[in-house]
Scaffold this motif. Structure first.
Motif, PDB file in Angstrom:
ATOM      1  N   VAL A  30       0.849  -1.190   0.000  1.00 10.70           N
ATOM      2  CA  VAL A  30       0.000   0.000   0.000  1.00 10.70           C
ATOM      3  C   VAL A  30       0.883   1.238   0.000  1.00 10.70           C
ATOM      4  N   SER A  31       0.353   2.292  -0.576  1.00 16.25           N
ATOM      5  CA  SER A  31       1.051   3.567  -0.683  1.00 16.25           C
ATOM      6  C   SER A  31       0.312   4.605   0.154  1.00 16.25           C
ATOM      7  N   ILE A  32       1.058   5.347   0.967  1.00 13.04           N
ATOM      8  CA  ILE A  32       0.482   6.396   1.804  1.00 13.04           C
ATOM      9  C   ILE A  32       1.163   7.706   1.470  1.00 13.04           C
ATOM     10  N   ASP A  33       0.389   8.679   1.039  1.00 11.55           N
ATOM     11  CA  ASP A  33       0.920  10.013   0.770  1.00 11.55           C
ATOM     12  C   ASP A  33       1.201  10.688   2.105  1.00 11.55           C
ATOM     13  N   ARG A  34       2.469  10.878   2.401  1.00 11.93           N
ATOM     14  CA  ARG A  34       2.861  11.437   3.690  1.00 11.93           C
ATOM     15  C   ARG A  34       2.250  12.808   3.937  1.00 11.93           C
ATOM     16  N   ASP A  35       2.128  13.610   2.902  1.00 11.88           N
ATOM     17  CA  ASP A  35       1.575  14.952   3.071  1.00 11.88           C
ATOM     18  C   ASP A  35       0.073  14.912   3.351  1.00 11.88           C
ATOM     19  N   GLN A  36      -0.610  13.960   2.752  1.00  9.86           N
ATOM     20  CA  GLN A  36      -2.058  13.827   2.956  1.00  9.86           C
ATOM     21  C   GLN A  36      -2.352  13.209   4.324  1.00  9.86           C
ATOM     22  N   PHE A  37      -1.464  12.330   4.790  1.00  3.67           N
ATOM     23  CA  PHE A  37      -1.672  11.646   6.064  1.00  3.67           C
ATOM     24  C   PHE A  37      -0.491  11.905   6.998  1.00  3.67           C
TER      25      PHE A  37
END
Length: 102
Positions: free
Chosen positions: A50-57
């Protein structure tokens, strides 16, 4: 690689063997490794990726002490089982070695 769109989705995802990649659209090192990710996923099909956008989360990034990206954290049954977190550019071989060592 499945993109995380909510904290709930993240929490549900990490109940299974998961490699979570913290990333950001502006990150040159993330773009460097992106072409290799499908091959890495194929080599380790016992994990979901899975990919998590650090800026969004950003709260998730802070909770898991992720400051440098891309960073990889492995989970199973909701618990962290390993991490490859640093400010340095990662190579396909380094990511493969990390996952094999879990």
């Amino acid at each position: 690689m499945k993109e995380i769109t909510s904290v709930e989705m993240f929490k549900e995802s990490i109940q299974k063997p998961t490699i979570a990649m913290f990333t950001a659209g502006w990150c040159p090192d993330c773009h460097f490794i992106a072409p290799h990710l499908p091959e890495i996923e194929d080599m380790h099909n016992d994990y979901q990726f899975v990919s998590i956008d650090r800026d969004q989360f950003i709260d998730l990034a802070v909770d898991y002490d992720v400051m440098g990206i891309p960073s990889f954290i492995a989970f199973d049954r909701g618990e962290e089982i390993g991490r490859f977190v640093s400010k340095d550019r990662k190579t396909k071989e380094e990511i493969d070695t990390f996952i094999r060592g879990l």
